[in-house]
Design a protein around this motif. Structure first.
Motif, PDB file in Angstrom:
ATOM      1  N   ASN A  45       8.026 -20.519   2.326  1.00 55.79           N
ATOM      2  CA  ASN A  45       9.664 -20.233   2.387  1.00 55.79           C
ATOM      3  C   ASN A  45       9.973 -18.750   2.681  1.00 55.79           C
ATOM      4  O   ASN A  45      10.671 -18.546   3.613  1.00 55.79           O
ATOM      5  N   ASN A  46       9.085 -17.995   2.300  1.00 60.28           N
ATOM      6  CA  ASN A  46       9.109 -16.420   2.560  1.00 60.28           C
ATOM      7  C   ASN A  46       8.912 -16.158   3.749  1.00 60.28           C
ATOM      8  O   ASN A  46       9.643 -15.499   4.359  1.00 60.28           O
ATOM      9  N   ASP A  75      11.844 -17.272   5.867  1.00 62.22           N
ATOM     10  CA  ASP A  75      13.148 -16.355   5.768  1.00 62.22           C
ATOM     11  C   ASP A  75      12.802 -15.113   6.636  1.00 62.22           C
ATOM     12  O   ASP A  75      13.666 -14.633   7.261  1.00 62.22           O
ATOM     13  N   LYS A 115      18.179 -17.768   9.523  1.00 64.07           N
ATOM     14  CA  LYS A 115      18.059 -17.903   7.993  1.00 64.07           C
ATOM     15  C   LYS A 115      18.945 -16.896   7.608  1.00 64.07           C
ATOM     16  O   LYS A 115      19.218 -16.724   6.232  1.00 64.07           O
ATOM     17  N   GLU A 116      19.220 -15.826   8.405  1.00 67.60           N
ATOM     18  CA  GLU A 116      20.324 -14.840   8.189  1.00 67.60           C
ATOM     19  C   GLU A 116      19.589 -13.731   7.200  1.00 67.60           C
ATOM     20  O   GLU A 116      20.279 -12.995   6.220  1.00 67.60           O
ATOM     21  N   VAL A 117      18.342 -13.701   6.820  1.00 63.96           N
ATOM     22  CA  VAL A 117      17.713 -13.021   5.996  1.00 63.96           C
ATOM     23  C   VAL A 117      17.338 -11.722   6.734  1.00 63.96           C
ATOM     24  O   VAL A 117      17.237 -10.652   6.155  1.00 63.96           O
ATOM     25  N   CYS A 118      16.569 -11.875   7.982  1.00 59.24           N
ATOM     26  CA  CYS A 118      16.396 -10.844   8.939  1.00 59.24           C
ATOM     27  C   CYS A 118      17.025 -11.056  10.242  1.00 59.24           C
ATOM     28  O   CYS A 118      16.514 -11.831  11.064  1.00 59.24           O
ATOM     29  N   ASP A 126       6.513 -21.984  -1.599  1.00 59.10           N
ATOM     30  CA  ASP A 126       7.520 -20.998  -1.897  1.00 59.10           C
ATOM     31  C   ASP A 126       7.012 -19.749  -1.149  1.00 59.10           C
ATOM     32  O   ASP A 126       7.805 -18.974  -0.668  1.00 59.10           O
ATOM     33  N   HIS A 181      13.301  -7.534  10.415  1.00 58.93           N
ATOM     34  CA  HIS A 181      12.130  -8.499  10.203  1.00 58.93           C
ATOM     35  C   HIS A 181      11.076  -7.662   9.773  1.00 58.93           C
ATOM     36  O   HIS A 181      10.312  -7.882   8.894  1.00 58.93           O
ATOM     37  N   LYS A 233      11.177  -6.278   6.418  1.00 59.14           N
ATOM     38  CA  LYS A 233      11.103  -7.337   5.197  1.00 59.14           C
ATOM     39  C   LYS A 233       9.466  -7.641   5.176  1.00 59.14           C
ATOM     40  O   LYS A 233       9.140  -8.037   4.092  1.00 59.14           O
ATOM     41  N   TYR A 280      12.874 -16.564  10.997  1.00 60.57           N
ATOM     42  CA  TYR A 280      13.852 -17.124  11.834  1.00 60.57           C
ATOM     43  C   TYR A 280      15.115 -16.289  11.514  1.00 60.57           C
ATOM     44  O   TYR A 280      15.541 -16.497  10.513  1.00 60.57           O
TER      45      TYR A 280
END
Length: 327
Positions: free
Chosen positions: A206-207, A210, A216-219, A203, A225, A228, A213
């Motif tokens: 995975n953070n 996220d 991943k459309e998180v950042c 986990d 980035h 986050k 990359y």
């Protein structure tokens, strides 16, 4: 009724005594000895020693001191003399079959990512391994993946081949290595803790993925980035791990020596440390002294120095081909 003796209360089978073999070559005529007769030992004297086959069971003729004319042929079981020796039977030790040393064929992208965890384990245990680093998608998808698929329908990176075994998926491989290399935890509780930590650190990884990359459309941008990363780093990402070390008061997470989970935890600590330095964030170990001590203790392990000095440790953390914000 069934025959007695086969159950719990039955008599134990008596062990057969191995017959003793005596060496009579040291006995000579006129030697003093002791002779057993009906459970009593008497003073005696050697009259003669026969080598005839017919006398093999009782080859020594003795006379009893004080008993004139009472001579008898006896065997070694009825004699006491320093000149009488027991023949020791040579027992051949069973030939030990030499075990074939473990050899691993490992495959992963040419980055640290998850690969560094396994490379460190191999170096730490001093096992023979091949590190297949894929830097071209065609080398994996077009060349080697079809070969792995023949062995395992779940073919993916990382993969591990050892003899007839082919394992894919990170934690499955780590569990396998824990068993084969005795790194899964010493005892029931340690094994359970190691398995839990392998899931927990995934986990944590995975953070990182996220944040790193864009796909991943998180950042979606570098600004997102950084925002986050600042938030995650400021949230004590290793607080749980600090609690484990405080609770167990051990050098490593599951005991006195490293288990498989220690390698993944250390790798993530190192990556988060690098991420903090890249973004000008405070030291990640400032509020977690136990984790800092673990990080330094692990980094100083003698068998890992070769790895830390190698090109493998200097590989990018994430895949440059996917344009990560954090490489």
């Amino acid at each position: 009724m069934g025959a007695k003796g086969g159950g719990k209360g039955g008599k134990k089978a008596e062990k057969k005594e191995v017959p003793k073999v005596y060496d009579y070559s040291g006995l000579e005529e006129g030697m003093k000895c002791q002779v057993s007769s009906e459970g009593t030992w008497f003073s005696g004297e050697i009259v003669t020693v026969s080598t005839a086959k017919a006398k093999s069971k009782a080859p020594v003729k003795v006379s009893y001191v004080g008993y004139i004319g009472y001579d008898e042929w006896v065997g070694g079981d009825r004699l006491r003399s320093k000149a009488l020796k027991l023949v020791k039977k040579e027992t051949k030790e069973p030939e030990k079959s030499e075990k074939t040393p473990l050899e691993f064929d490992f495959g992963y992208w040419g980055i640290r990512g998850l690969g560094s965890v396994f490379r460190m384990i191999f170096e730490y245990k001093g096992v023979k391994y091949t590190d297949n680093q894929y830097n071209d998608f065609a080398d994996w998808f077009g060349k080697d993946k079809p070969k792995i698929l023949e062995k395992n329908p779940l073919a993916n990176l990382p993969y591990l081949v050892c003899g007839n075994d082919c394992i894919c998926q990170t934690n499955a491989i780590l569990t396998y290595l824990g068993s084969r290399l005795r790194m899964g935890g010493g005892g029931y509780k340690a094994k359970m803790l190691n398995e839990q930590l392998l899931c927990e650190v995934y986990d944590t990884r995975n953070n990182m993925i996220d944040m790193s990359y864009p796909f991943k459309e998180v950042c979606r941008t570098e600004t997102e980035h950084k925002e986050k990363a600042t938030k995650v780093l400021g949230g004590d990402p290793f607080k749980k791990y600090e609690s484990i070390l405080e609770k167990n008061d051990t050098d490593f997470f599951c005991g006195k020596t490293p288990c498989t989970s220690d390698f993944h935890i250390w790798e993530m600590m190192d990556q988060y440390k690098m991420l903090a330095e890249k973004n000008g964030q405070p030291d990640i170990f400032a509020s977690i002294p136990k984790c800092k001590a673990f990080y330094e203790r692990f980094r100083a392990l003698p068998t890992l120095q070769k790895y830390f000095e190698s090109a493998a440790y200097k590989l990018p953390v994430n895949n440059p081909g996917a344009n990560p914000w954090f490489k």
